[in-house]
Design an enzyme around this catalytic site. Structure first.
Site, PDB file in Angstrom:
ATOM      1  CG  ASP A  98      -2.060   0.893   1.130  1.00 36.91           C
ATOM      2  OD1 ASP A  98      -3.191   0.382   1.046  1.00 36.91           O
ATOM      3  OD2 ASP A  98      -1.852   2.126   1.112  1.00 36.91           O
ATOM      4  CG  LEU A 133      -0.688   6.252 -12.802  1.00 36.11           C
ATOM      5  CD1 LEU A 133      -0.732   5.026 -13.710  1.00 36.11           C
ATOM      6  CD2 LEU A 133      -1.156   7.486 -13.571  1.00 36.11           C
ATOM      7  CB  SER A 190      -8.890  14.508 -12.131  1.00 36.78           C
ATOM      8  OG  SER A 190     -10.190  14.516 -12.685  1.00 36.78           O
ATOM      9  CG  ASN A 191     -12.074  16.423 -15.911  1.00 39.78           C
ATOM     10  OD1 ASN A 191     -13.214  16.799 -15.626  1.00 39.78           O
ATOM     11  ND2 ASN A 191     -11.777  15.132 -16.025  1.00 39.78           N
ATOM     12  CE1 TYR A 200     -10.220  11.054  -8.505  1.00 37.01           C
ATOM     13  CE2 TYR A 200     -11.427  12.595  -9.902  1.00 37.01           C
ATOM     14  CZ  TYR A 200     -10.427  11.649  -9.738  1.00 37.01           C
ATOM     15  OH  TYR A 200      -9.639  11.303 -10.816  1.00 37.01           O
ATOM     16  CE  LYS A 223      -6.787  12.105  -8.673  1.00 42.82           C
ATOM     17  NZ  LYS A 223      -5.601  11.218  -8.681  1.00 42.82           N
ATOM     18  NE  ARG A 274     -17.316  15.877 -18.476  1.00 38.22           N
ATOM     19  CZ  ARG A 274     -16.406  15.070 -17.926  1.00 38.22           C
ATOM     20  NH1 ARG A 274     -16.522  13.743 -18.042  1.00 38.22           N
ATOM     21  NH2 ARG A 274     -15.383  15.562 -17.268  1.00 38.22           N
TER      22      ARG A 274
END
Ligand code: 15L
Length: 253
Positions: free
Chosen positions: A46, A66, A107-108, A132, A136, A170
C-alpha cells in the site's frame, strides 16, 4: 534508470506499463495486489506504508503516481487515505530516495466547476466539483511545493476522460485515448526543461476547449481525436451540465 508506476494495476497503469517500455522506459510497478500478467519488477503493498514505498523507490529516477481512489463520488474517508495521505507518502518517499521527477495523475475534476469557454488554460484556477477533485487539487499543490522547495521536476496531468473510446457525448471534448496517454507520460518523463507544469491530459479533440499548448511545450504530440466517434453519440443541449461544465454531471451529483 528506473521509473516507478504507482497504481500500476489500474486502467491507466495498465496502459502505461504496456506502452512505455517500447519508448525506452525501464519500469517498476507497485499496487496493492500482484500484477499477474506483468513479467517485470514489482513491489506489492500500500502506498500509505512508508516501508513499502522505500522498497519501491530504490534506484528510481522518476515516478508516475496514479494510485488513489479514482471515483468522482469518493467519500472523504477514502480520499483522505488513498489520495491525500497516499500522495504525500509518494512525494516524500520519492524525495528521500533521490528521485528527480514526478508525473502526478490529477484530473479535470480539480477544476470541474469551470464553465465551458473558448480555450481554458492548463493552469485554470482550482474549482473542484467533488471531494475527489479537492484531493487532486491537493496533489497539484503538493507537487508545486516539492518543485519549489526541493527542486523536483513535477508535471501534474489534469486528465480528462481516459477510455479506449469516448464513453459519452461529453467526452467528445474531454477524451484522452490510450495512445495519447502513453505519449503524454513519455513527454513528461523526458522533457529536459520541466520544472513544474500543469497540463491537460486530453487528446487533440476537434470539440476540445482545453489548451494543449503547455503539454505540447513539453513534447506532447497528441494524435487522436474523439470526433472519429461523434456519429455514434448524441448532440448535447447547451444547458446540459455535460456541455456546460468541465466536470460535466459531476457538478450536480
Ligand atoms: C476522472 O478523473 C475520473 O477518475 C473518471 O472516473 C472520470 O470521471 C473522468 O475523470 C472524466 O471526467 O471523464
Amino acid at each position: 534508470m528506473i521509473t516507478l508506476i504507482t497504481g500500476a494495476a489500474g486502467h491507466i497503469g495498465t496502459c502505461l506499463r504496456r506502452g512505455l517500455p517500447a519508448l525506452g522506459h525501464r519500469l517498476r510497478l507497485t499496487d496493492r495486489g500482484p500484477i499477474e500478467d506483468a513479467d517485470v519488477d514489482q513491489v506489492v503493498g500500500d502506498i500509505t506504508d512508508p516501508a513499502t514505498l522505500a522498497r519501491a523507490m530504490e534506484g528510481v529516477r522518476a515516478v508516475v503516481h496514479l494510485a488513489g481512489d479514482p471515483s468522482t463520488g469518493a467519500s472523504f474517508e477514502s480520499v483522505l487515505d488513498a489520495n491525500i495521505e497516499g500522495t504525500y507518502r509518494v512525494f516524500e518517499a520519492a524525495r528521500l530516495a533521490g528521485a528527480e521527477r514526478i508525473v502526478f495523475a490529477s484530473s479535470n475534476h480539480a477544476a470541474g466547476f469551470t464553465p465551458r469557454q473558448e480555450c481554458a488554460p492548463a493552469d485554470t484556477p482550482v474549482r473542484p466539483d467533488s471531494l475527489y477533485g479537492v484531493s487532486k487539487a491537493y496533489g497539484e499543490a503538493l507537487g508545486r511545493y516539492y518543485a519549489d522547495r526541493y527542486g523536483m521536476r513535477v508535471a501534474c496531468l489534469r486528465i480528462g476522460s481516459f477510455e479506449p473510446r469516448p464513453p459519452d457525448a461529453r467526452a467528445l471534448s474531454t477524451w484522452l485515448s490510450p495512445g495519447d496517454m502513453v505519449r503524454l507520460a513519455h513527454a513528461c518523463l523526458t522533457a529536459p526543461d520541466l520544472t513544474y507544469a500543469l497540463v491537460w491530459g486530453v487528446s487533440a479533440n476537434t470539440r476540445g476547449w482545453l489548451d494543449l499548448k503547455p503539454g505540447r511545450a513539453l513534447g506532447y504530440d497528441p494524435r487522436d481525436d474523439a470526433e472519429a466517434y461523434a456519429a455514434e453519440l448524441p448532440e448535447l443541449d447547451v444547458a446540459d451540465p455535460d456541455y456546460a461544465w468541465l466536470g460535466g454531471r459531476t457538478v450536480e451529483s
